[in-house]
Design an enzyme around this catalytic site. Structure first.
Site, short mmCIF file in Angstrom:
data_model
loop_
_atom_site.label_atom_id
_atom_site.label_comp_id
_atom_site.label_asym_id
_atom_site.label_seq_id
_atom_site.Cartn_x
_atom_site.Cartn_y
_atom_site.Cartn_z
N GLU A 78 -10.65 -11.17 5.11
CA GLU A 78 -9.92 -10.83 6.34
C GLU A 78 -10.85 -10.92 7.54
O GLU A 78 -11.18 -9.94 8.20
CB GLU A 78 -9.27 -9.45 6.16
CG GLU A 78 -8.24 -9.47 5.02
CD GLU A 78 -7.74 -8.11 4.55
OE1 GLU A 78 -8.01 -7.10 5.21
OE2 GLU A 78 -7.06 -8.07 3.49
N ASN A 121 -10.08 -0.91 -1.44
CA ASN A 121 -8.96 -0.11 -0.94
C ASN A 121 -8.04 0.41 -2.04
O ASN A 121 -6.89 0.78 -1.80
CB ASN A 121 -8.16 -0.91 0.09
CG ASN A 121 -7.55 -0.01 1.16
OD1 ASN A 121 -8.06 1.10 1.40
ND2 ASN A 121 -6.46 -0.45 1.78
N HIS A 153 -7.31 -4.34 8.84
CA HIS A 153 -7.00 -5.31 7.78
C HIS A 153 -6.24 -6.49 8.38
O HIS A 153 -5.78 -6.44 9.51
CB HIS A 153 -6.11 -4.66 6.71
CG HIS A 153 -6.82 -3.67 5.85
ND1 HIS A 153 -7.23 -3.96 4.56
CD2 HIS A 153 -7.22 -2.41 6.09
CE1 HIS A 153 -7.83 -2.90 4.05
NE2 HIS A 153 -7.84 -1.93 4.96
N GLU A 190 -2.56 -4.02 10.00
CA GLU A 190 -2.63 -5.39 9.50
C GLU A 190 -2.51 -6.31 10.71
O GLU A 190 -1.43 -6.43 11.30
CB GLU A 190 -1.48 -5.69 8.53
CG GLU A 190 -1.49 -4.85 7.27
CD GLU A 190 -2.54 -5.28 6.25
OE1 GLU A 190 -3.11 -6.38 6.38
OE2 GLU A 190 -2.78 -4.50 5.31
O1 0X9 Z 1 -3.20 -3.81 0.09
C1 0X9 Z 1 -3.97 -3.35 0.94
O2 0X9 Z 1 -5.01 -2.78 0.65
C2 0X9 Z 1 -3.64 -3.49 2.42
N1 0X9 Z 1 -3.07 -4.77 2.68
S1 0X9 Z 1 -3.99 -6.11 2.61
O3 0X9 Z 1 -3.10 -7.24 2.72
N2 0X9 Z 1 -4.95 -6.15 3.86
O4 0X9 Z 1 -4.74 -6.08 1.43
C3 0X9 Z 1 -2.67 -2.39 2.81
C4 0X9 Z 1 -3.28 -1.07 2.73
C5 0X9 Z 1 -2.47 0.00 3.29
N3 0X9 Z 1 -3.21 1.10 3.08
C6 0X9 Z 1 -3.50 2.13 3.81
N4 0X9 Z 1 -2.56 2.94 4.18
N5 0X9 Z 1 -4.77 2.32 4.04
ZN ZN Z 2 -6.94 -5.79 3.63
#
Ligand code: 0X9
Ligand code: ZN
Length: 422
Positions: free
Chosen positions: A185, A255, A309, A384
């Site tokens: 990213e 994450n 992100h 995002e």
């Molecule tokens: O899946 C993820 O970790 C995030 N989307 S990504 O496409 N960048 O991978 C979303 C994470 C949402 N989480 C939080 N609330 N931190």
């Molecule tokens: Zn991400």
């Protein structure tokens, strides 16, 4: 050196770099359209069953596109499966290698960078970003401070920059922003760089944002993964520590590795080969330990945690692991409201926002859930940023400026609400 030796050296260098880089020759990117809920469910089924199809993005709502990256030998297979489920698809990229080579050229510097870095010129590397932080701290020694908070698995230093207005008042509230938790990213460390430059260089313009708050920015959480995505595999997402459970698979999704509701298989994976692998235990990764330690050190003063992100234009509030809403959900919605409104007013771009579980997909062990659920930080979220390029993860260099400036409008508007509330 003789001309022949020079030519030989250039040849070997080229050979080395083409061997080192994951070869995407004739890999394709397809867009897939799920028009209704049934089709969306079928697509999700395919994602689960066909782990050798590399889904870069899976739609969350009907009538939006998903993206898959596919090697030439699996292309026919993919088309058969999509036909069987009557899913419409379009070929987006004929040869991914060409796209990536172009991007690499765009990002090969002609000369060493000057500091502070010009964020809009190219995507910078981990060392350059660290250097930028040190530069700002040297230039503004009474307002800007840098600290190494820990190291990645491959021993890269993980630094944070604290930006203050220089009035010397201790124990102010804190806004904490991190970026590049996910390696590919690339727009997110650019965003972090922009914010640190803006708040350091133009601090007088942001008097209100710095009056009762210090800002802490960690521009690169997953530095090993980020470097790997530059050097070897452009679409790498996870960290780079080899799995204890599998000889072939590397890395954990940072994450999904935080210690709050960690290890649920709705919203994360127990398979070390998956992109959402939650790791061998909570905080198994040195990189998530560092983010945890930063949060813990400043927990009582931290009022807003923002994780950068990409992609998809979402402001994602906790929780990810359930559609139950945290106590202060509506305070968070006030903040998100302001961000989304400021962006739509300035560029017409639409953001979707709300509880992660409901507006995006289930996630467990994510950093924002940990910030709220374990540490009671009042406002926590992930943003995002907008997509760019064919994959969504690779906005061409010429788009960095628009994306970053637009996102800054949203972040600034959200910061104003946070500052008023606390
Ligand atoms: O899946 C993820 O970790 C995030 N989307 S990504 O496409 N960048 O991978 C979303 C994470 C949402 N989480 C939080 N609330 N931190
Ligand atoms: Zn991400």
């Amino acid at each position: 050196m003789s001309p022949i030796k020079i030519l030989l050296a250039i040849f070997l260098l080229n050979l080395y770099s083409s061997l080192a880089y994951k070869d995407y020759k004739n890999y394709k990117i397809y867009d897939i359209m799920a028009e209704n809920v049934e089709q969306l469910e079928m697509l999700q089924e395919i994602v689960k069953l066909r782990k050798n199809f590399d889904f870069l993005h899976v739609a969350k709502q009907p009538n939006s596109l998903s993206k898959v990256l596919i090697p030439p030998n699996l292309e026919q297979d993919l088309c058969i499966v999509l036909h069987r489920y009557a899913l419409n698809y379009t070929l987006l990229v004929e040869d991914v290698a060409e796209v990536i080579n172009k991007e690499r050229e765009e990002n090969s510097p002609e000369s060493p960078p000057t500091y502070p870095l010009n964020v809009f010129e190219r995507y910078y590397r981990h060392e350059e970003i660290n250097e930028n932080m040190e530069y700002l701290a040297k230039l503004y020694p009474s307002r800007v401070f840098v600290k190494t908070f820990g190291w990645t698995y491959e021993h890269r230093p993980l630094k944070i920059i604290s930006i203050t207005n220089g009035d010397g008042r201790k124990n102010k509230n804190i806004i904490f922003i991190d970026a590049a938790m996910h390696a590919r990213e690339w727009i997110t460390p650019s965003m972090a760089l922009f914010i640190m430059n803006e708040l350091s260089v133009n601090y007088q313009t942001h008097e209100k944002l710095l009056q009762d708050f210090d800002w802490i920015i960690m521009p690169m959480v997953n530095a090993d993964g980020y470097e790997y995505s530059h050097e070897e595999n452009r679409y790498w997402r996870k960290t780079r520590r080899p799995s204890d459970l599998s000889l072939d698979c590397y890395g954990t999704d940072p994450n999904r590795n935080f210690g709050y509701q960690w290890g649920l298989t709705e919203g994360a994976s127990a398979d070390p080969c998956d992109d959402t692998y939650f790791g061998e235990k909570a905080f198994s990764e040195p990189e998530t330990q560092v983010v945890r330690d930063i949060m813990i050190s400043y927990a009582d003063r931290m009022k807003w945690y923002l994780s950068l992100h990409s992609y998809g234009n979402y402001i994602l509030l906790p929780y990810g692991h359930t559609d139950d809403l945290p106590e202060n959900y509506f305070d968070m919605m006030d903040v998100a409201d302001a961000g989304a409104l400021a962006i739509i007013m300035s560029t017409n771009n639409i953001y979707t926002y709300g509880n992660t579980y409901s507006v995006m997909y289930p996630t467990s062990g994510d950093s924002a859930d940990y910030a709220i659920g374990f540490l009671n930080i009042p406002i926590a979220m992930a943003i995002e940023m907008p997509a760019g390029g064919f994959s969504g993860f690779d906005p061409p260099v010429r788009q960095i400026e628009d994306i970053v400036e637009e996102t800054w409008i949203g972040i600034r508007a959200m910061a104003e609400v946070v500052v008023d509330k606390y």
